[in-house]
Write a protein that holds these residues in place. Structure first.
Motif, PDB file in Angstrom:
ATOM      1  N   UNK A 165      -0.346   4.135  13.969  1.00 32.78           N
ATOM      2  CA  UNK A 165       0.370   4.847  15.008  1.00 32.78           C
ATOM      3  C   UNK A 165       1.384   5.743  14.080  1.00 32.78           C
ATOM      4  N   UNK A 166       1.766   6.873  14.349  1.00 30.93           N
ATOM      5  CA  UNK A 166       3.093   7.751  13.427  1.00 30.93           C
ATOM      6  C   UNK A 166       4.053   7.342  13.186  1.00 30.93           C
ATOM      7  N   UNK A 181       1.225  -1.114  -0.235  1.00 31.20           N
ATOM      8  CA  UNK A 181       0.397  -0.592   0.174  1.00 31.20           C
ATOM      9  C   UNK A 181       0.424   1.105  -0.095  1.00 31.20           C
ATOM     10  N   UNK A 182       0.470   2.921  -0.562  1.00 31.20           N
ATOM     11  CA  UNK A 182       1.230   3.667  -0.693  1.00 31.20           C
ATOM     12  C   UNK A 182       1.302   4.667   0.375  1.00 31.20           C
ATOM     13  N   UNK A 183       1.203   3.477   1.922  1.00 33.30           N
ATOM     14  CA  UNK A 183       2.309   3.971   2.993  1.00 33.30           C
ATOM     15  C   UNK A 183       3.229   3.240   3.636  1.00 33.30           C
ATOM     16  N   UNK A 192       0.357  -0.646  -9.370  1.00 31.63           N
ATOM     17  CA  UNK A 192       0.677  -0.161  -9.186  1.00 31.63           C
ATOM     18  C   UNK A 192      -1.857   1.002  -8.591  1.00 31.63           C
ATOM     19  N   UNK A 193      -1.148   0.663  -6.877  1.00 34.45           N
ATOM     20  CA  UNK A 193      -2.511   1.519  -6.082  1.00 34.45           C
ATOM     21  C   UNK A 193      -2.859   2.702  -6.614  1.00 34.45           C
ATOM     22  N   UNK A 194      -4.685   2.510  -7.018  1.00 32.38           N
ATOM     23  CA  UNK A 194      -5.006   4.042  -7.576  1.00 32.38           C
ATOM     24  C   UNK A 194      -5.479   4.514  -6.212  1.00 32.38           C
ATOM     25  N   UNK A 195      -4.647   5.948  -6.246  1.00 25.76           N
ATOM     26  CA  UNK A 195      -5.389   7.034  -4.480  1.00 25.76           C
ATOM     27  C   UNK A 195      -6.251   8.304  -5.146  1.00 25.76           C
ATOM     28  N   UNK A 212      -8.624   7.437   3.458  1.00 25.49           N
ATOM     29  CA  UNK A 212      -8.230   6.896   1.838  1.00 25.49           C
ATOM     30  C   UNK A 212      -9.146   5.417   1.550  1.00 25.49           C
ATOM     31  N   UNK A 213      -8.700   5.421   0.518  1.00 19.91           N
ATOM     32  CA  UNK A 213      -9.357   4.801  -0.013  1.00 19.91           C
ATOM     33  C   UNK A 213      -8.534   3.693  -1.348  1.00 19.91           C
TER      34      UNK A 213
END
Length: 154
Positions: free
Chosen positions: A70-71, A44-46, A95-98, A85-86
């Motif tokens: 958590x940060x 995931x893009x995180x 690639x994930x679409x955001x 976010x989805x």
């Protein structure tokens, strides 16, 4: 007395089971073994990831929505954040679409595929348990989120 009544009943049940099993083809020996190929999905893009997101499939695309983290990289330290976010991963894509969002930040609910979308129910945000229910569907270019009747209790 009890055993006299039980033994004939057991004999009948065993006889029926043996007749049924004799007529059954042994599935394992008559069919070739199934091969399952699992390939890792792109992350995931995180960089932190998410705990308790909603997830399901709509029109062949994987939907992952909401969640909390958590940060800080170490679990349980820092500030906990709920997300709206989805992310969408279309079949065959790397690639994930955001750029899509839930109506509100949410995590730890229940999700289920239904027809061509994903039902997302309950969960919590930073303040409370929630009773909202949403239906998310991939349109091919975006996410359509519809509000459904709320749960009777959060």
């Amino acid at each position: 007395m009890f055993l006299r009544r039980l033994i004939p009943s057991c004999a009948i049940v065993l006889a029926v089971l043996s007749i049924v099993s004799c007529g059954r083809k042994d599935v394992e020996s008559s069919s070739p073994p199934h091969t399952v190929r699992a390939t890792p999905l792109p992350p995931l893009p995180d960089p932190l990831g998410f705990g308790g997101p909603f997830a399901g499939v709509s029109h062949g695309a994987l939907i992952v929505a909401g969640g909390a983290n958590f940060d800080e990289a170490e679990w349980g330290t820092g500030n906990k954040t709920w997300h709206d976010d989805i992310f969408v991963l279309e079949r065959g894509s790397e690639t994930w679409r955001t750029g899509f969002s839930l109506p509100a930040p949410r995590a730890y609910g229940v999700s289920a595929n239904y027809k061509d979308g994903v039902i997302m129910a309950g969960g919590s945000d930073a303040v409370r348990a929630c009773s909202d229910v949403w239906y998310a569907r991939w349109t091919g270019t975006g996410i359509a989120v519809t509000e459904l009747p709320s749960l009777p209790e959060p």
